[in-house]
Design a protein around this motif. Structure first.
Motif, PDB file in Angstrom:
ATOM      1  N   LYS A 112       0.757  -1.179  -0.065  1.00  0.00           N
ATOM      2  CA  LYS A 112       0.040   0.137  -0.102  1.00  0.00           C
ATOM      3  C   LYS A 112       0.845   1.364  -0.177  1.00  0.00           C
ATOM      4  N   ILE A 113       1.982   1.047   0.598  1.00  0.00           N
ATOM      5  CA  ILE A 113       2.743   2.384   0.982  1.00  0.00           C
ATOM      6  C   ILE A 113       3.469   2.687  -0.762  1.00  0.00           C
ATOM      7  N   PHE A 114       3.864   1.661  -1.312  1.00  0.00           N
ATOM      8  CA  PHE A 114       4.244   1.858  -2.604  1.00  0.00           C
ATOM      9  C   PHE A 114       3.305   2.275  -3.440  1.00  0.00           C
ATOM     10  N   GLU A 115       2.069   1.862  -3.547  1.00  0.00           N
ATOM     11  CA  GLU A 115       0.862   2.452  -4.277  1.00  0.00           C
ATOM     12  C   GLU A 115       0.930   3.957  -3.989  1.00  0.00           C
ATOM     13  N   GLU A 116       0.853   4.159  -2.566  1.00  0.00           N
ATOM     14  CA  GLU A 116       0.682   5.744  -2.303  1.00  0.00           C
ATOM     15  C   GLU A 116       1.893   6.610  -2.750  1.00  0.00           C
ATOM     16  N   LEU A 117       3.180   6.171  -2.744  1.00  0.00           N
ATOM     17  CA  LEU A 117       4.378   6.482  -3.133  1.00  0.00           C
ATOM     18  C   LEU A 117       3.866   7.234  -4.685  1.00  0.00           C
ATOM     19  N   HIS A 118       3.489   6.164  -5.309  1.00  0.00           N
ATOM     20  CA  HIS A 118       3.163   6.520  -6.804  1.00  0.00           C
ATOM     21  C   HIS A 118       2.299   7.781  -7.012  1.00  0.00           C
ATOM     22  N   PHE A 119       1.101   7.831  -6.165  1.00  0.00           N
ATOM     23  CA  PHE A 119       0.437   9.017  -6.268  1.00  0.00           C
ATOM     24  C   PHE A 119       1.008  10.254  -5.713  1.00  0.00           C
ATOM     25  N   LEU A 120       1.800  10.075  -4.679  1.00  0.00           N
ATOM     26  CA  LEU A 120       2.730  11.107  -4.193  1.00  0.00           C
ATOM     27  C   LEU A 120       3.671  11.582  -5.331  1.00  0.00           C
ATOM     28  N   ILE A 121       4.365  10.771  -5.788  1.00  0.00           N
ATOM     29  CA  ILE A 121       5.342  11.305  -6.905  1.00  0.00           C
ATOM     30  C   ILE A 121       4.616  11.946  -8.007  1.00  0.00           C
ATOM     31  N   GLU A 122       3.600  11.564  -8.426  1.00  0.00           N
ATOM     32  CA  GLU A 122       2.733  12.282  -9.405  1.00  0.00           C
ATOM     33  C   GLU A 122       2.436  13.654  -9.211  1.00  0.00           C
ATOM     34  N   ARG A 123       1.948  13.724  -7.623  1.00  0.00           N
ATOM     35  CA  ARG A 123       1.324  15.099  -7.319  1.00  0.00           C
ATOM     36  C   ARG A 123       2.819  16.048  -7.083  1.00  0.00           C
ATOM     37  N   ILE A 124       3.885  15.562  -6.829  1.00  0.00           N
ATOM     38  CA  ILE A 124       5.043  16.357  -6.654  1.00  0.00           C
ATOM     39  C   ILE A 124       5.608  16.646  -8.106  1.00  0.00           C
ATOM     40  N   LYS A 125       5.487  15.840  -9.139  1.00  0.00           N
ATOM     41  CA  LYS A 125       5.845  16.068 -10.533  1.00  0.00           C
ATOM     42  C   LYS A 125       4.981  17.189 -11.125  1.00  0.00           C
ATOM     43  N   SER A 126       3.623  17.077 -10.620  1.00  0.00           N
ATOM     44  CA  SER A 126       2.735  18.123 -11.207  1.00  0.00           C
ATOM     45  C   SER A 126       3.175  19.541 -10.673  1.00  0.00           C
TER      46      SER A 126
ATOM     47  N   MET B 130       8.656   2.347   8.561  1.00  0.00           N
ATOM     48  CA  MET B 130       8.610   1.759   7.117  1.00  0.00           C
ATOM     49  C   MET B 130       8.206   2.760   6.179  1.00  0.00           C
ATOM     50  N   GLU B 131       7.149   3.545   6.494  1.00  0.00           N
ATOM     51  CA  GLU B 131       6.635   4.598   5.759  1.00  0.00           C
ATOM     52  C   GLU B 131       7.683   5.680   5.381  1.00  0.00           C
ATOM     53  N   LEU B 132       8.226   6.159   6.502  1.00  0.00           N
ATOM     54  CA  LEU B 132       9.331   7.234   6.552  1.00  0.00           C
ATOM     55  C   LEU B 132      10.455   6.763   5.572  1.00  0.00           C
ATOM     56  N   PHE B 133      10.856   5.639   5.464  1.00  0.00           N
ATOM     57  CA  PHE B 133      11.835   4.926   4.815  1.00  0.00           C
ATOM     58  C   PHE B 133      11.655   5.079   3.470  1.00  0.00           C
ATOM     59  N   VAL B 134      10.359   4.468   3.027  1.00  0.00           N
ATOM     60  CA  VAL B 134       9.897   3.966   1.782  1.00  0.00           C
ATOM     61  C   VAL B 134       9.565   5.594   1.007  1.00  0.00           C
ATOM     62  N   PHE B 135       8.934   6.462   1.567  1.00  0.00           N
ATOM     63  CA  PHE B 135       8.543   7.548   1.213  1.00  0.00           C
ATOM     64  C   PHE B 135      10.043   8.487   0.852  1.00  0.00           C
ATOM     65  N   PHE B 136      10.818   8.339   1.868  1.00  0.00           N
ATOM     66  CA  PHE B 136      12.039   9.343   1.648  1.00  0.00           C
ATOM     67  C   PHE B 136      12.740   8.704   0.727  1.00  0.00           C
ATOM     68  N   VAL B 137      13.009   7.671   0.593  1.00  0.00           N
ATOM     69  CA  VAL B 137      13.946   7.152  -0.552  1.00  0.00           C
ATOM     70  C   VAL B 137      13.562   7.448  -1.729  1.00  0.00           C
ATOM     71  N   GLY B 138      12.186   6.913  -1.878  1.00  0.00           N
ATOM     72  CA  GLY B 138      11.336   7.201  -3.272  1.00  0.00           C
ATOM     73  C   GLY B 138      11.336   8.621  -3.802  1.00  0.00           C
ATOM     74  N   LEU B 139      11.179   9.510  -2.961  1.00  0.00           N
ATOM     75  CA  LEU B 139      11.298  10.982  -3.114  1.00  0.00           C
ATOM     76  C   LEU B 139      12.541  11.551  -3.545  1.00  0.00           C
ATOM     77  N   LEU B 140      13.434  11.007  -3.014  1.00  0.00           N
ATOM     78  CA  LEU B 140      15.206  11.392  -3.022  1.00  0.00           C
ATOM     79  C   LEU B 140      15.533  10.678  -4.248  1.00  0.00           C
TER      80      LEU B 140
END
Ligand code: HEM
Length: 360
Positions: free
Chosen positions: A14-28, A310-320
């Motif tokens: 679920k966190i990976f799925e959410e990361l995808h939406f977050l990345i799209e949001r930041i790209k926008s 877990m969230e902090l790690f996955v979101f932070f690494v995905g963003l950077l």
């Protein structure tokens, strides 16, 4: 919570799925400045997935209403007037803050009641998909039991507890982690280099990967130590207690100071300086520290600790992995303000903006 996948692969998906939406949001934002709370949606949605069973679209009106109400409650919780009221309740007629806050909490309850009602309508053993479902199911199982703890008031308090404790905390920590990367670009670069060495291009880092990413792991621990997000969570003694020569009668309020541990100069080399080396040995290996207690300790420590890490790690690494974060044009790294957090329940960063530059 464990059955719902807390701290396990199920929630990581679920966190990976959410990361995808977050990345799209930041790209926008297309590299233009945007404010730090824009990161909040993703971690808050993970807590909502657990609570309600599904994620919200970021534009969903219920989602936006909940975000607004949580934000307002957190600000009111940090108000000095609320503290005066807590200490001198008989002066309640002078203060309005607690009434405004209770009204906002009631607005949250109205939304939660709708979800509880929907869950109650078709709950059975095989349809438990969320924390609310699980509580309602248990309530129905125990409906003929005298003195069951699963009565409506307790259910609401437990759900509300998760809404308030599991959203602002993790969202604010993510904001701080990006702010600190802007402030210290050389640290951001080292994290990105480690990501480049460890994570295959085209895939995301899993929580398990942290074991091969000591520097990134140390940076995230240091973020949590340095920001002392929740300086104190008030508790109440459940029984008469003797502690280090003091007598604490049953029902007395005890306010542990987590800051005293997280910034203890006998435990940390540079307590007031952001320094990932606090968690690294001379060879660059990650080192656990006993004084790292942002989630508190003991039987009533944070229930969301493993999920939050877990969230902090996955979101932070995905963003950077995807972006480099820089201050907005006209603002230098030294202008970024780490010092004066707003008075809220958690120590939030000052409202500031970031630019997310897409990496090659
Ligand atoms: C960076 C993120 C977080 C930090 C720093 C944090 C920290 C804390 C702290 C210090 C406490 C008080 C513990 C005590 O009094 O001993 C607490 C309680 C709590 N936390 Fe967290 N938390 C975080 C994220 C979360 C998440 C993601 C959830 C849920 C999904 C959560 C759920 C709770 C709950 C329900 C309590 C109250 C437990 C009780 O009533 O005994 N927290 N948290």
């Amino acid at each position: 919570m464990r059955n719902l996948g807390m701290g396990k692969q199920m929630i990581e998906g679920k966190i990976f799925e959410e990361l995808h939406f977050l990345i799209e949001r930041i790209k926008s934002f297309k590299g233009e400045p945007f404010t730090l709370p824009s990161f909040n949606c993703a971690p808050i949605n993970i807590t909502f997935v657990m609570l309600f069973g599904d994620r919200f679209d970021y534009k969903d009106p219920t989602f936006l209403t909940l975000l607004r109400l949580i934000d307002e409650v957190m600000i009111l919780l940090g108000s000095p007037y609320l503290n005066y009221f807590n200490f001198y309740p008989f002066l309640g007629f002078l203060f309005k803050t607690h009434k405004i806050m209770l009204k906002k909490i009631e607005d949250v309850r109205v939304i939660l009641r709708q979800y509880m009602k929907a869950s109650r309508e078709d709950i059975n053993e095989n349809s438990v998909r969320s924390y609310i479902d699980a509580l309602i199911f248990k309530q129905q199982e125990e409906k003929n039991k005298k003195d069951s703890l699963f009565h409506d008031d307790n259910l609401m308090a437990s759900i509300l507890d998760l809404v308030m404790a599991g959203t602002e905390t993790i969202a604010t920590t993510l904001q701080w982690s990006i702010l600190l990367m802007m402030k210290y670009p050389e640290i951001q670069k080292k994290v990105q280099e480690e990501i480049g060495r460890t994570v295959k291009a085209g895939s995301w880092a899993t929580y398990e990967d942290r074991k091969n990413m000591p520097y990134t792991n140390a940076v995230l621990h240091e973020v949590q130590r340095f920001i002392t997000l929740l300086p104190h969570v008030p508790r109440c003694t459940a029984v008469d207690t003797h502690f280090r020569g003091y007598f604490l009668p049953k029902g007395i309020i005890v306010i542990p100071s987590l800051t005293s541990v997280l910034l203890d100069k006998t435990q940390w080399e540079t307590p007031h300086k952001f320094n990932p080396n606090h968690f690294l040995d001379a060879e660059g290996n990650f080192v656990k520290k006993g004084a790292f207690l942002p989630f508190s300790t003991g039987r009533r420590n944070c229930i969301g600790e493993s999920l939050a890490k877990m969230e902090l790690f996955v979101f932070f690494v995905g963003l950077l992995q995807t972006f480099t974060f820089r201050p907005q044009p006209g603002v230098s790294e030294s202008d970024l303000d780490l010092t004066v957090p707003q008075t809220t329940f958690t120590l939030r960063p000052q409202p500031q903006a970031t630019c997310a530059v897409l990496r090659e």
